[in-house]
Scaffold this motif. Structure first.
Motif, PDB file in Angstrom:
ATOM      1  N   MET A   1     -74.369 -29.386  84.344  1.00 24.12           N
ATOM      2  CA  MET A   1     -73.879 -30.632  83.749  1.00 24.12           C
ATOM      3  C   MET A   1     -73.571 -30.464  82.267  1.00 24.12           C
ATOM      4  N   ASN A   2     -73.638 -29.210  81.803  1.00 21.46           N
ATOM      5  CA  ASN A   2     -73.252 -28.909  80.425  1.00 21.46           C
ATOM      6  C   ASN A   2     -74.098 -29.674  79.389  1.00 21.46           C
ATOM      7  N   ILE A   3     -75.384 -29.749  79.644  1.00 19.96           N
ATOM      8  CA  ILE A   3     -76.280 -30.433  78.699  1.00 19.96           C
ATOM      9  C   ILE A   3     -77.468 -29.541  78.327  1.00 19.96           C
ATOM     10  N   HIS A   4     -77.303 -28.234  78.610  1.00 23.83           N
ATOM     11  CA  HIS A   4     -78.413 -27.321  78.324  1.00 23.83           C
ATOM     12  C   HIS A   4     -78.708 -27.255  76.833  1.00 23.83           C
ATOM     13  N   ASP A   5     -77.628 -27.330  76.032  1.00 21.81           N
ATOM     14  CA  ASP A   5     -77.823 -27.220  74.574  1.00 21.81           C
ATOM     15  C   ASP A   5     -78.485 -28.460  73.973  1.00 21.81           C
ATOM     16  N   ILE A   6     -78.529 -29.550  74.711  1.00 18.41           N
ATOM     17  CA  ILE A   6     -79.175 -30.756  74.167  1.00 18.41           C
ATOM     18  C   ILE A   6     -80.434 -31.109  74.966  1.00 18.41           C
TER      19      ILE A   6
ATOM     20  N   GLN B   1     -75.665 -40.188  81.243  1.00 13.66           N
ATOM     21  CA  GLN B   1     -75.298 -40.183  82.647  1.00 13.66           C
ATOM     22  C   GLN B   1     -75.313 -38.761  83.213  1.00 13.66           C
ATOM     23  N   ARG B   2     -74.868 -37.807  82.393  1.00  9.46           N
ATOM     24  CA  ARG B   2     -74.908 -36.417  82.872  1.00  9.46           C
ATOM     25  C   ARG B   2     -76.348 -35.970  83.115  1.00  9.46           C
ATOM     26  N   ALA B   3     -77.265 -36.450  82.274  1.00 12.82           N
ATOM     27  CA  ALA B   3     -78.686 -36.120  82.486  1.00 12.82           C
ATOM     28  C   ALA B   3     -79.170 -36.692  83.825  1.00 12.82           C
ATOM     29  N   LEU B   4     -78.716 -37.906  84.141  1.00 16.06           N
ATOM     30  CA  LEU B   4     -79.148 -38.512  85.412  1.00 16.06           C
ATOM     31  C   LEU B   4     -78.500 -37.827  86.614  1.00 16.06           C
TER      32      LEU B   4
ATOM     33  N   LEU C   1     -74.125 -41.650  95.333  1.00 16.51           N
ATOM     34  CA  LEU C   1     -73.824 -41.989  93.944  1.00 16.51           C
ATOM     35  C   LEU C   1     -73.244 -43.387  93.893  1.00 16.51           C
ATOM     36  N   ASP C   2     -73.858 -44.248  93.089  1.00 16.88           N
ATOM     37  CA  ASP C   2     -73.441 -45.643  93.015  1.00 16.88           C
ATOM     38  C   ASP C   2     -72.640 -45.848  91.727  1.00 16.88           C
ATOM     39  N   GLU C   3     -71.335 -46.038  91.851  1.00 16.82           N
ATOM     40  CA  GLU C   3     -70.441 -46.268  90.693  1.00 16.82           C
ATOM     41  C   GLU C   3     -70.709 -45.292  89.546  1.00 16.82           C
ATOM     42  N   PRO C   4     -70.642 -43.999  89.798  1.00 19.00           N
ATOM     43  CA  PRO C   4     -71.106 -43.042  88.791  1.00 19.00           C
ATOM     44  C   PRO C   4     -70.164 -42.832  87.625  1.00 19.00           C
ATOM     45  N   ALA C   5     -68.881 -43.093  87.800  1.00 18.70           N
ATOM     46  CA  ALA C   5     -67.921 -42.623  86.797  1.00 18.70           C
ATOM     47  C   ALA C   5     -67.612 -43.647  85.720  1.00 18.70           C
ATOM     48  N   THR C   6     -68.152 -44.855  85.875  1.00 16.43           N
ATOM     49  CA  THR C   6     -67.731 -45.932  84.974  1.00 16.43           C
ATOM     50  C   THR C   6     -68.026 -45.656  83.501  1.00 16.43           C
ATOM     51  N   ALA C   7     -69.168 -45.011  83.206  1.00 15.17           N
ATOM     52  CA  ALA C   7     -69.533 -44.810  81.796  1.00 15.17           C
ATOM     53  C   ALA C   7     -68.991 -43.489  81.230  1.00 15.17           C
TER      54      ALA C   7
ATOM     55  N   PRO D   1     -62.692 -39.921  80.172  1.00 10.39           N
ATOM     56  CA  PRO D   1     -61.801 -39.356  81.193  1.00 10.39           C
ATOM     57  C   PRO D   1     -62.035 -37.872  81.477  1.00 10.39           C
ATOM     58  N   GLU D   2     -62.314 -37.081  80.444  1.00 12.22           N
ATOM     59  CA  GLU D   2     -62.486 -35.641  80.676  1.00 12.22           C
ATOM     60  C   GLU D   2     -63.770 -35.364  81.463  1.00 12.22           C
ATOM     61  N   THR D   3     -64.859 -36.017  81.057  1.00 10.20           N
ATOM     62  CA  THR D   3     -66.129 -35.837  81.778  1.00 10.20           C
ATOM     63  C   THR D   3     -66.001 -36.338  83.214  1.00 10.20           C
ATOM     64  N   ARG D   4     -65.218 -37.424  83.371  1.00 14.05           N
ATOM     65  CA  ARG D   4     -65.032 -37.973  84.716  1.00 14.05           C
ATOM     66  C   ARG D   4     -64.329 -36.961  85.619  1.00 14.05           C
ATOM     67  N   GLU D   5     -63.277 -36.336  85.092  1.00 16.78           N
ATOM     68  CA  GLU D   5     -62.566 -35.318  85.874  1.00 16.78           C
ATOM     69  C   GLU D   5     -63.501 -34.161  86.226  1.00 16.78           C
TER      70      GLU D   5
END
Ligand code: ADP
Length: 251
Positions: free
Chosen positions: A129-134, A148-151, A165-171, A174-178
């Motif tokens: 999820m590309n959150i290793h650095d944080i 959201q990526r953490a969840l 997944l319940d409505e995951p992309a709303t927050a 656009p790039e993260t959504r893709e």
């Protein structure tokens, strides 16, 4: 024959007196990617909660991997991303890594320590999820998209066979959504994870999912997008323009 991952039979559900799901029957096979669509208040979240065993049906039966959801001791094979990200309390004292680790801890007797293989799978989910650095940042200090990526990482950390997944992309931006949709595609195609994606974005769901479940208290349609597009009944129900919008793949 394909294994049934979710089986719902004659399910009805009431909050107090109001029936919000009415005589629903369908099954999801291993490897399916279901787009669960319907207007606000059509019962999508309620259906998901019943499938997960968080709510008890008023009538009917639900099984997961062939077991009644109330008999299942744990939902190890299931990853769930809830609708409400809940805006994290900025003072909530958990790091990103701790939030992701909860996905493992919740299936085991609490309290426990993380062992080395736990650390490995947590690292893998963080990197995915590309959150290793944080990973050591407090969750409350992150942007909505990062939280959201953490969840999502928490939902993936058990390497589930079924991901809901319940409505995951709303927050998501656009790039993260893709990226997120590509990740789901990869999990579905590469790792054969069965996916149920709840969305009100019915104009693009045909691009991602392999089947459409259109709910409005009862099942209006369940099947492949090609069948939906060709269905005379659906043209009458939705009108030609909406039918086209839903079945159009936007490629
Ligand atoms: P959706 O996810 O499709 O928007 P929901 O499953 O959240 O629909 O809600 C279906 C219906 O049930 C709505 O009319 C909603 O107001 C009602 N509802 C949802 N949760 C509760 C609750 N906890 N108590 C009473 N009514 C509820």
């Amino acid at each position: 024959m394909q294994a049934e991952v979710i089986t719902v039979r004659n399910l009805s559900f009431k909050y107090n007196a109001a029936e919000v799901l009415s005589d629903i029957s369908f099954s999801v096979n291993a490897g399916d990617y279901i787009g669960l669509v319907g207007p606000n208040g059509s019962g999508k979240s309620t259906l998901i909660k019943i499938i997960l065993g968080l709510l008890n049906p008023s009538k009917g039966e639900v099984s997961l991997f062939g077991f009644n959801t109330f008999e299942m001791k744990d939902l190890v094979k299931v990853g769930y991303l809830p609708q409400k990200m809940g805006s994290f309390n900025p003072y909530f004292p958990s790091s990103v890594k701790e939030i992701v680790a909860l996905g493992l801890i919740s299936k085991k007797v609490f309290p426990r320590r993380l062992n080395k293989s736990d650390e490995t799978v947590i690292d893998r989910a963080l990197k995915l999820m590309n959150i290793h650095d944080i990973k050591d940042k407090l969750i409350g200090d992150l942007s909505g998209g990062q939280q959201q990526r953490a969840l999502i990482a928490r939902a993936l950390v058990n390497e589930p066979e079924l991901l809901i997944l319940d409505e995951p992309a709303t927050a998501l931006d656009p790039e993260t959504r893709e990226n997120f949709y590509s990740l789901l595609h990869e999990l579905n195609h590469g790792k054969k994870v069965t996916i149920v994606l709840v969305t009100h974005d019915f104009g693009t769901i045909g691009k991602y999912a392999s089947k459409l479940l259109y709910l409005d208290k009862k099942i209006i349609f369940y099947g492949g997008f090609d069948d939906f597009c060709l269905s005379h009944d659906m043209r009458q129900f939705f009108g030609e323009a909406s039918q086209h919008l839903i079945c159009h793949r936007h490629d």
